[in-house]
Design a protein around this motif. Structure first.
Motif, mmCIF file in Angstrom:
data_model
loop_
_atom_site.group_PDB
_atom_site.id
_atom_site.type_symbol
_atom_site.label_atom_id
_atom_site.label_comp_id
_atom_site.label_asym_id
_atom_site.label_seq_id
_atom_site.Cartn_x
_atom_site.Cartn_y
_atom_site.Cartn_z
ATOM 1 N N VAL A 44 10.663 4.075 3.685
ATOM 2 C CA VAL A 44 9.798 2.821 3.741
ATOM 3 C C VAL A 44 9.731 2.073 5.051
ATOM 4 O O VAL A 44 8.812 1.561 5.365
ATOM 5 N N TRP A 75 -0.058 2.516 0.781
ATOM 6 C CA TRP A 75 0.931 3.604 0.749
ATOM 7 C C TRP A 75 2.206 2.853 0.781
ATOM 8 O O TRP A 75 3.277 3.064 -0.263
ATOM 9 N N HIS A 85 4.715 2.886 -2.673
ATOM 10 C CA HIS A 85 5.894 3.323 -2.483
ATOM 11 C C HIS A 85 6.914 2.140 -3.082
ATOM 12 O O HIS A 85 7.845 2.639 -4.067
ATOM 13 N N CYS A 128 6.455 1.833 -6.889
ATOM 14 C CA CYS A 128 7.093 2.914 -7.710
ATOM 15 C C CYS A 128 8.611 2.887 -7.830
ATOM 16 O O CYS A 128 9.184 3.193 -8.624
ATOM 17 N N PHE A 129 9.310 2.402 -6.587
ATOM 18 C CA PHE A 129 10.814 2.363 -6.464
ATOM 19 C C PHE A 129 11.302 1.194 -7.207
ATOM 20 O O PHE A 129 12.133 1.220 -8.145
ATOM 21 N N ASN A 172 11.776 7.303 -6.811
ATOM 22 C CA ASN A 172 11.888 7.313 -5.407
ATOM 23 C C ASN A 172 11.015 8.665 -4.794
ATOM 24 O O ASN A 172 11.234 9.754 -5.057
ATOM 25 N N LEU A 173 9.867 8.134 -4.262
ATOM 26 C CA LEU A 173 9.072 9.393 -4.016
ATOM 27 C C LEU A 173 9.034 9.364 -2.356
ATOM 28 O O LEU A 173 7.806 9.860 -1.749
ATOM 29 N N LYS A 174 10.195 9.618 -1.748
ATOM 30 C CA LYS A 174 10.466 9.768 -0.406
ATOM 31 C C LYS A 174 9.922 11.253 0.140
ATOM 32 O O LYS A 174 9.575 11.617 1.294
ATOM 33 N N GLU A 200 6.214 11.621 1.940
ATOM 34 C CA GLU A 200 6.161 10.860 3.206
ATOM 35 C C GLU A 200 4.947 11.662 3.868
ATOM 36 O O GLU A 200 4.196 11.205 4.612
ATOM 37 N N TYR A 228 1.595 10.762 2.774
ATOM 38 C CA TYR A 228 1.400 9.358 3.029
ATOM 39 C C TYR A 228 0.975 9.497 4.555
ATOM 40 O O TYR A 228 0.005 8.831 4.987
#
Length: 204
Positions: free
Chosen positions: A17, A75, A79, A82-83, A89-91, A94, A97
């Motif tokens: 983030v 984005w 992010h 969603c978190f 956690n959509l890391k 990235e 993104y």
């Protein structure tokens, strides 16, 4: 610039983030620099043929930097939403993104190049963007106005509206969680208080 430096000094760039926020800051810095360089076109009317070509390239970078900043804003908000709200956690996204934040603006910024609508606001103006190259031509002005709305004004309004709604939803969710935790702490404190009171009664 200070924010970008602090991200590295405090080693915040290790988190997705913060990296997304860093990309957004860098795009904002690029846009600010381009806006400062708009002074180049103050003498546009003295050599229109030369400045028109430069303005087309310059306008592409201006719109590109604006759109990159806008897409990264979307984005970052997505992010965090969603978190905070969906507990996901959509890391791993990235790369998606970054790629979309660069590719989509690049494609959109190319449209005015093909339609030749990059120009200055007026013959003596110093602002190169999606404006009619011939300011006296009403058809060109109308076409540039429509194109500017479709490619920038409209998407910016929609994106910022959606981001604002998402931020409000996140704040409401966080507020609800805080209230729940306070309720649990209060319940725990009451239980401890009752237990302590019960022990004192037994001792008496």
């Amino acid at each position: 610039l200070l924010a970008a430096i602090l991200v590295f000094v405090l080693k915040l760039h290790k988190k997705v983030v913060y990296r997304l926020a860093l990309y957004q800051v860098l795009s904002a810095l690029a846009f600010a620099l381009l806006q400062a360089l708009q002074i180049t076109f103050i003498n546009y009317d003295q050599n229109v043929r030369v400045y028109r070509q430069i303005c087309a390239a310059f306008g592409w970078f201006v719109l590109f930097s604006q759109l990159v900043k806008l897409v990264f804003t979307l984005w970052v908000t997505f992010h965090l939403f969603c978190f905070a709200v969906l507990h996901k956690n959509l890391k791993k996204l990235e790369v998606l993104y970054v790629v979309t934040s660069l590719l989509v603006p690049a494609l959109i910024s190319t449209v005015p190049l093909t339609t030749q609508t990059y120009g200055v606001r007026s013959s003596s103006g110093a602002l190169c963007f999606i404006y009619a190259q011939n300011d006296s031509d009403s058809n060109q002005r109308d076409r540039a106005r429509i194109e500017r709305f479709v490619l920038w004004d409209g998407p910016a309004t929609i994106t910022l509206s959606v981001a604002s709604i998402a931020i409000v939803a996140m704040l409401m969710k966080l507020g609800h969680r805080i209230c729940q935790r306070r309720g649990r702490y209060q319940l725990l404190a009451d239980s401890i208080g009752k237990a302590a009171k019960g022990k004192s009664c037994l001792r008496a």
